[in-house]
Scaffold this motif. Structure first.
Motif, PDB file in Angstrom:
ATOM      1  N   ASP A 142      25.295  19.683  28.875  1.00 37.90           N
ATOM      2  CA  ASP A 142      26.062  18.813  27.982  1.00 37.90           C
ATOM      3  C   ASP A 142      25.140  17.930  27.145  1.00 37.90           C
ATOM      4  O   ASP A 142      25.409  17.677  25.964  1.00 37.90           O
ATOM      5  N   PHE A 143      24.036  17.480  27.761  1.00 37.92           N
ATOM      6  CA  PHE A 143      23.070  16.649  27.047  1.00 37.92           C
ATOM      7  C   PHE A 143      22.482  17.419  25.868  1.00 37.92           C
ATOM      8  O   PHE A 143      22.409  16.909  24.744  1.00 37.92           O
ATOM      9  N   PHE A 144      22.069  18.665  26.102  1.00 36.72           N
ATOM     10  CA  PHE A 144      21.419  19.441  25.040  1.00 36.72           C
ATOM     11  C   PHE A 144      22.412  19.888  23.968  1.00 36.72           C
ATOM     12  O   PHE A 144      22.064  19.960  22.792  1.00 36.72           O
ATOM     13  N   ILE A 145      23.636  20.177  24.358  1.00 33.88           N
ATOM     14  CA  ILE A 145      24.656  20.504  23.357  1.00 33.88           C
ATOM     15  C   ILE A 145      24.908  19.307  22.455  1.00 33.88           C
ATOM     16  O   ILE A 145      25.081  19.444  21.240  1.00 33.88           O
ATOM     17  N   ASP A 146      24.888  18.115  23.045  1.00 37.15           N
ATOM     18  CA  ASP A 146      25.039  16.893  22.247  1.00 37.15           C
ATOM     19  C   ASP A 146      23.881  16.734  21.266  1.00 37.15           C
ATOM     20  O   ASP A 146      24.083  16.330  20.109  1.00 37.15           O
ATOM     21  N   VAL A 147      22.665  17.072  21.705  1.00 35.64           N
ATOM     22  CA  VAL A 147      21.500  17.008  20.798  1.00 35.64           C
ATOM     23  C   VAL A 147      21.717  17.938  19.609  1.00 35.64           C
ATOM     24  O   VAL A 147      21.473  17.565  18.455  1.00 35.64           O
ATOM     25  N   ILE A 148      22.198  19.150  19.868  1.00 37.09           N
ATOM     26  CA  ILE A 148      22.441  20.112  18.797  1.00 37.09           C
ATOM     27  C   ILE A 148      23.554  19.621  17.870  1.00 37.09           C
ATOM     28  O   ILE A 148      23.430  19.677  16.648  1.00 37.09           O
ATOM     29  N   ASP A 149      24.636  19.110  18.452  1.00 40.35           N
ATOM     30  CA  ASP A 149      25.781  18.676  17.645  1.00 40.35           C
ATOM     31  C   ASP A 149      25.459  17.452  16.785  1.00 40.35           C
ATOM     32  O   ASP A 149      26.013  17.303  15.692  1.00 40.35           O
ATOM     33  N   ARG A 150      24.563  16.588  17.273  1.00 39.89           N
ATOM     34  CA  ARG A 150      24.215  15.373  16.519  1.00 39.89           C
ATOM     35  C   ARG A 150      22.876  15.499  15.812  1.00 39.89           C
ATOM     36  O   ARG A 150      22.328  14.501  15.325  1.00 39.89           O
ATOM     37  N   PHE A 151      22.349  16.714  15.728  1.00 36.98           N
ATOM     38  CA  PHE A 151      21.025  16.949  15.162  1.00 36.98           C
ATOM     39  C   PHE A 151      20.916  16.337  13.762  1.00 36.98           C
ATOM     40  O   PHE A 151      21.790  16.510  12.914  1.00 36.98           O
ATOM     41  N   GLY A 152      19.831  15.615  13.555  1.00 37.65           N
ATOM     42  CA  GLY A 152      19.576  14.994  12.259  1.00 37.65           C
ATOM     43  C   GLY A 152      20.119  13.593  12.120  1.00 37.65           C
ATOM     44  O   GLY A 152      19.793  12.897  11.161  1.00 37.65           O
ATOM     45  N   THR A 153      20.944  13.170  13.089  1.00 36.39           N
ATOM     46  CA  THR A 153      21.537  11.818  13.017  1.00 36.39           C
ATOM     47  C   THR A 153      21.072  10.926  14.166  1.00 36.39           C
ATOM     48  O   THR A 153      21.399   9.743  14.194  1.00 36.39           O
ATOM     49  N   ILE A 154      20.326  11.485  15.115  1.00 43.11           N
ATOM     50  CA  ILE A 154      19.902  10.725  16.296  1.00 43.11           C
ATOM     51  C   ILE A 154      18.697   9.871  15.934  1.00 43.11           C
ATOM     52  O   ILE A 154      17.706  10.355  15.388  1.00 43.11           O
ATOM     53  N   ARG A 155      18.783   8.585  16.227  1.00 39.49           N
ATOM     54  CA  ARG A 155      17.754   7.624  15.830  1.00 39.49           C
ATOM     55  C   ARG A 155      16.864   7.212  16.999  1.00 39.49           C
ATOM     56  O   ARG A 155      17.254   7.346  18.153  1.00 39.49           O
ATOM     57  N   PRO A 156      15.659   6.700  16.700  1.00 38.18           N
ATOM     58  CA  PRO A 156      14.773   6.220  17.767  1.00 38.18           C
ATOM     59  C   PRO A 156      15.492   5.214  18.670  1.00 38.18           C
ATOM     60  O   PRO A 156      16.267   4.386  18.201  1.00 38.18           O
ATOM     61  N   GLY A 157      15.233   5.323  19.963  1.00 34.38           N
ATOM     62  CA  GLY A 157      15.896   4.480  20.944  1.00 34.38           C
ATOM     63  C   GLY A 157      17.026   5.192  21.658  1.00 34.38           C
ATOM     64  O   GLY A 157      17.397   4.815  22.764  1.00 34.38           O
ATOM     65  N   ASP A 158      17.577   6.209  21.020  1.00 29.88           N
ATOM     66  CA  ASP A 158      18.614   7.034  21.639  1.00 29.88           C
ATOM     67  C   ASP A 158      17.933   7.963  22.653  1.00 29.88           C
ATOM     68  O   ASP A 158      16.898   8.554  22.356  1.00 29.88           O
ATOM     69  N   PRO A 159      18.486   8.107  23.887  1.00 33.59           N
ATOM     70  CA  PRO A 159      17.867   8.993  24.888  1.00 33.59           C
ATOM     71  C   PRO A 159      17.686  10.424  24.402  1.00 33.59           C
ATOM     72  O   PRO A 159      16.839  11.153  24.922  1.00 33.59           O
TER      73      PRO A 159
END
Length: 251
Positions: A142-159
């Motif tokens: 679930d963590f990695f799917i979230d990374v893919i789904d939010r790719f390009g919008t995740i900012r520093p400080g986010d796990p």
């Protein structure tokens, strides 16, 4: 030092998968981690070179969707445990009978699942893996799917930021990666009793990404635990990685 050579072999469904070879001697199959490649996990930081110097032939596939291997978009190319099927295809393609098996992170998960399914390496190394990474994989998925789904919008400080940046630097096909993540199921700890060969659980001393390496070593029938310096990302870069694998496989 001789450079690694690259060839291709047919995995499940005929997918063309890359295989990198280095060294001559006893065959050892090395499986890299998620979003990585054989080059990054095994070749770049000298682990494969150390093993080849110790008399091993390193057989290092790029897993499906990774490195130079195919990344199909058809859902039928992703049955459950497709990476296990690809590993079985490699073993059959090379005619391996007496060999060792080494994994890191996703590669460890694939290796453990393959042994539970009947693969029989002489010795097994599970790197960067804890019990929860096998028995509680759904949370990591679930963590990695979230990374893919939010790719390009995740900012520093986010796990999820470091995973996003690694995914970006490796140029992984995100659509194919999402399909691949859906092929992985949890492993019941009771099934781990099938891993009866001598096993090295090898983990960074600051790596708990896949849960407790100590607990994993405790539930395996014949396992030892060795900690090396580093986090999940950095432990593959230290010379202790190759040194400990070579020492264990040479016994």
């Amino acid at each position: 030092m001789t450079e690694a050579t690259t060839e291709f072999f047919p995995g499940f469904g005929g997918a063309q998968l890359a295989l990198h070879r280095l060294g001559q001697g006893r065959p050892v199959v090395l499986l890299h981690g998620l979003f990585s490649s054989a080059e990054v996990n095994w070749i770049k930081f000298g682990t494969a070179a150390r093993l080849s110097e110790e008399g091993f032939e390193c057989l290092m596939p790029d897993l499906r969707v990774h490195g130079k291997s195919a990344a199909p978009h058809e859902p039928e190319a992703y049955p459950q445990d497709v990476l296990v099927r690809d590993l079985e295809a490699l073993v059959a393609h090379l005619g391996l009978v007496d060999f060792d098996l080494v994994g890191f992170s996703l590669g460890s998960r694939t290796s453990a699942r393959a042994v539970v399914a009947g693969l029989k390496p002489r010795r097994l190394v599970l790197g960067g893996m804890g019990l929860e990474g096998l028995a509680g994989w759904a949370r990591r998925q679930d963590f990695f799917i979230d990374v893919i789904d939010r790719f390009g919008t995740i900012r520093p400080g986010d796990p999820a930021y470091l995973s996003q940046q690694f995914l970006k630097s490796m140029g992984v096909d995100r659509e194919a990666a999402r399909l691949l993540l859906g092929t992985m199921a949890d492993t019941d700890p009771a099934e781990l009793g099938a891993i009866s060969m001598p096993t090295l659980v090898l983990c960074g001393d600051k790596d708990d990404d896949n849960g407790s390496a100590q607990r994993l070593a405790e539930v395996l029938p014949d396992a030892s635990l060795v900690l090396i310096p580093g986090t999940h990302m950095s432990s593959v870069t230290v010379p202790e990685m190759g040194r400990e694998i070579a020492a264990f496989l040479s016994r």
